[in-house]
Write a protein that holds these residues in place. Sequence first.
Motif, short mmCIF file in Angstrom:
data_model
loop_
_atom_site.label_atom_id
_atom_site.label_comp_id
_atom_site.label_asym_id
_atom_site.label_seq_id
_atom_site.Cartn_x
_atom_site.Cartn_y
_atom_site.Cartn_z
N THR A 97 0.83 -1.21 0.00
CA THR A 97 0.00 0.00 0.00
C THR A 97 0.87 1.26 0.00
N CYS A 98 0.23 2.40 -0.23
CA CYS A 98 0.96 3.67 -0.22
C CYS A 98 1.14 4.13 1.23
N ASP A 102 -2.30 4.25 4.39
CA ASP A 102 -3.21 3.82 3.32
C ASP A 102 -3.77 2.43 3.63
N ARG A 242 6.39 6.44 0.74
CA ARG A 242 4.98 6.05 0.82
C ARG A 242 4.80 4.58 0.46
N LEU A 243 5.38 3.73 1.29
CA LEU A 243 5.27 2.30 1.05
C LEU A 243 4.99 1.58 2.37
N VAL A 264 -5.76 4.24 -5.67
CA VAL A 264 -4.38 4.56 -6.07
C VAL A 264 -3.79 3.57 -7.07
N PRO A 267 1.27 1.16 -5.11
CA PRO A 267 2.37 2.09 -4.86
C PRO A 267 3.25 2.15 -6.11
#
Length: 379
Positions: A97-98, A102, A242-243, A264, A267
């Motif tokens: 996910t981001c 997230d 953002r991981l 989104v 990622p």
Amino acid sequence: MRALSEKVGAVAPSATIQISDAAKRMRREGIDVISLSIGEPDFATPEHIVAACCDALARGETHYAPSNGIPELLTAIAEKSRTGNGIPCEAANVIATCGAKDAIFQAMQACLNPGDEVVLPDPSWVSYEPCIQMAGGRAVHHPLRSPSFQIDDAILERVGPRTRMIVVNTPSNPTGTVLSRQSLRLVADLCQDYDLIALSDEIYEKLIYEKEHISLASLDGMAERTITVNGFSKAYAMTGWRLGWAVAPLPILRQMAKVQQHSVSHPPTFVMWGGVAALTGDQSCVEAMRREFADRRRYMLDEFGAMDMTVAPPDGAFYVFVQVEGDDMAVAEEWLHSAHVAATPGSAFNAPGWMRLSYAASLPSLKEAARRIRLWKSR
Ligand code: PLP
């Protein structure tokens, strides 16, 4: 303009961002403010992780990837979760996910129906309640007993016919508390007795100083009802990448996958290659950062202990949570404007009367901040 979303309108703005914005404003005005309100490691991302991402970019990993994440990353996360955390799972149970945030947002969207209740032990991190609200749910707060902040039997009183989920966060932001096996067993029993889903946020698991990290999903009967959330931001100093990820039972994972597909997508592809390098590469970088945090933690404990302040046992993460006299919001304002130290009031975490100080700042900055607070106290 016509009325906008009531659901989003009801969400409070982030108190942590408000205080750091105020500190930034003062800095721009030339005031030397020390910020202990930050929730991110002050280290650079380890070089081999950056190199893996650059290599991925150079070889053209710049296109869409499978929506749950690249297989190499999902496999690495599943392997780490099985061997490192004792969570029975396969790559099919994993979604990249981001960021962990997230993953939390998606988990709430995937699990909650309007009016569903989520038990939230307080002090709790600032984004849980907004994520619950944006999924149409309602947070039911359970204030934990200070200063240990472990889960106690009284949590049972928060469970009602609409309860669907409970959130745990170990090590905790803001308190640093690492939940004991006994606390986790209480949560597990509650989930099994009342058919609840658990969301276990373990993003600080690598930053522990005295105790052992236990994953809720490793307890008997819990893998099939726990969403384990984790990420790269804190352990590998990768906040801007953002991981993050979630490991969840298949029915929940399939729901989260739909949320991801229609929002989104996934990622960034090359960022996920950095994640593979982080998990499969040399882990000594994590230990080096942990040791540095441990030195700073020792310093903060000695300093605030000497100031006769009650400090929650900071087993993990990079925060000390200290009790203050009077209104914590007013104390935060005072510290900012008189002592020029930015810290986050406990009220931001539903824990009035406390203050969170981050030690993700250099030792000289921590020393200067402690000197200023000591001076302020003796004024
Ligand atoms: N969970 C907790 C308890 C956190 O403190 C944070 C970040 O501050 C997050 C989740 C979100 O982390 P990420 O940067 O992976 O979204």
